[in-house]
Design a protein around this motif. Structure first.
Motif, short mmCIF file in Angstrom:
data_model
loop_
_atom_site.label_atom_id
_atom_site.label_comp_id
_atom_site.label_asym_id
_atom_site.label_seq_id
_atom_site.Cartn_x
_atom_site.Cartn_y
_atom_site.Cartn_z
N ASP A 1 0.85 -1.18 0.00
CA ASP A 1 0.00 0.00 0.00
C ASP A 1 0.89 1.24 0.00
N ALA A 2 1.15 1.73 -1.19
CA ALA A 2 2.04 2.88 -1.33
C ALA A 2 1.37 3.94 -2.20
N VAL A 3 1.64 5.20 -1.92
CA VAL A 3 1.08 6.30 -2.70
C VAL A 3 1.77 6.31 -4.06
N SER A 4 0.98 6.29 -5.13
CA SER A 4 1.56 6.26 -6.47
C SER A 4 1.30 7.55 -7.25
N GLU A 5 0.41 8.39 -6.75
CA GLU A 5 0.12 9.66 -7.41
C GLU A 5 0.14 10.78 -6.38
N SER A 6 0.48 11.95 -6.86
CA SER A 6 0.47 13.11 -5.95
C SER A 6 -0.96 13.64 -5.82
N ASP A 7 -1.20 14.41 -4.78
CA ASP A 7 -2.52 14.99 -4.52
C ASP A 7 -2.76 16.13 -5.50
N GLN A 8 -3.76 15.97 -6.38
CA GLN A 8 -4.07 16.99 -7.38
C GLN A 8 -5.47 17.58 -7.16
N ARG A 9 -5.94 17.51 -5.94
CA ARG A 9 -7.29 17.98 -5.64
C ARG A 9 -7.46 19.46 -6.00
N GLU A 10 -6.53 20.28 -5.62
CA GLU A 10 -6.66 21.72 -5.88
C GLU A 10 -6.64 22.01 -7.38
N LEU A 11 -5.84 21.27 -8.13
CA LEU A 11 -5.79 21.45 -9.58
C LEU A 11 -7.15 21.11 -10.20
N PHE A 12 -7.72 19.98 -9.78
CA PHE A 12 -9.02 19.56 -10.33
C PHE A 12 -10.13 20.52 -9.91
N GLN A 13 -10.11 20.96 -8.68
CA GLN A 13 -11.17 21.85 -8.23
C GLN A 13 -11.02 23.25 -8.83
N PRO B 1 -16.53 24.10 -12.29
CA PRO B 1 -17.32 25.33 -12.37
C PRO B 1 -17.71 25.87 -10.99
N LEU B 2 -18.12 25.01 -10.05
CA LEU B 2 -18.54 25.47 -8.72
C LEU B 2 -17.95 24.55 -7.65
N VAL B 3 -17.23 25.17 -6.71
CA VAL B 3 -16.64 24.43 -5.59
C VAL B 3 -16.86 25.24 -4.33
N GLU B 4 -17.18 24.55 -3.25
CA GLU B 4 -17.35 25.23 -1.96
C GLU B 4 -16.87 24.30 -0.85
N GLY C 1 -14.21 22.65 -0.48
CA GLY C 1 -13.60 21.41 -0.95
C GLY C 1 -14.57 20.44 -1.58
N LEU C 2 -15.82 20.84 -1.81
CA LEU C 2 -16.83 19.98 -2.41
C LEU C 2 -17.26 20.52 -3.76
N TYR C 3 -17.56 19.61 -4.68
CA TYR C 3 -18.07 20.02 -5.99
C TYR C 3 -19.57 20.31 -5.85
N LEU C 4 -20.01 21.44 -6.36
CA LEU C 4 -21.43 21.79 -6.34
C LEU C 4 -22.03 21.48 -7.69
N VAL C 5 -23.17 20.80 -7.66
CA VAL C 5 -23.85 20.41 -8.89
C VAL C 5 -25.29 20.89 -8.82
N PRO C 6 -25.96 21.00 -9.97
CA PRO C 6 -27.37 21.42 -9.95
C PRO C 6 -28.25 20.37 -9.27
N LYS C 7 -29.31 20.81 -8.65
CA LYS C 7 -30.25 19.91 -8.00
C LYS C 7 -31.00 19.12 -9.07
N VAL C 8 -31.02 17.79 -8.91
CA VAL C 8 -31.67 16.96 -9.91
C VAL C 8 -32.92 16.27 -9.36
N ILE C 9 -33.10 16.30 -8.05
CA ILE C 9 -34.29 15.70 -7.43
C ILE C 9 -35.08 16.81 -6.76
N GLU C 10 -36.38 16.85 -7.05
CA GLU C 10 -37.21 17.90 -6.46
C GLU C 10 -37.74 17.49 -5.13
#
Length: 95
Positions: A65-77, A81-84, A86-95
């Motif tokens: 169990d070894a880390v094989s990739e670096s943390d790219q969370r900030e790059l992806f976020q 389009p919308l982040v708050e 540390g979470l991705y915000l998406v449109p509401k799909v259930i009424e």
């Protein structure tokens, strides 16, 4: 154990299966053979047999169990389009 044709029809109804009337006798014979075989297996004394998950005594090979990739969370976020908080915000799909 011997099954009659009425019992075969009841089993078929419970399983929601449709069977042909000309094949009902063959099904009764086959199911009776299966149930007789199960009775034979139940009659065998297995009290001295150790339960096992697999018939072969093998250990599973595990990778370290070894880390094989670096943390790219900030790059992806940063590209999202919308982040708050540390979470991705998406449109509401259930009424």
């Amino acid at each position: 154990m011997s099954l009659n044709i009425d019992q075969v029809y009841k089993i078929a109804w419970l399983a929601r299966l449709s069977i042909d009337s000309e094949k009902a006798a063959a099904y009764a014979r086959d199911l009776t053979g299966i149930l007789d075989f199960v009775e034979q297996m139940n009659a065998v004394d297995t009290s001295a047999v150790t339960p096992m998950a697999h018939p072969l005594d093998q250990a599973q090979r595990l990778r370290p169990d070894a880390v094989s990739e670096s943390d790219q969370r900030e790059l992806f976020q940063a590209r999202a389009p919308l982040v708050e908080a540390g979470l991705y915000l998406v449109p509401k799909v259930i009424e």
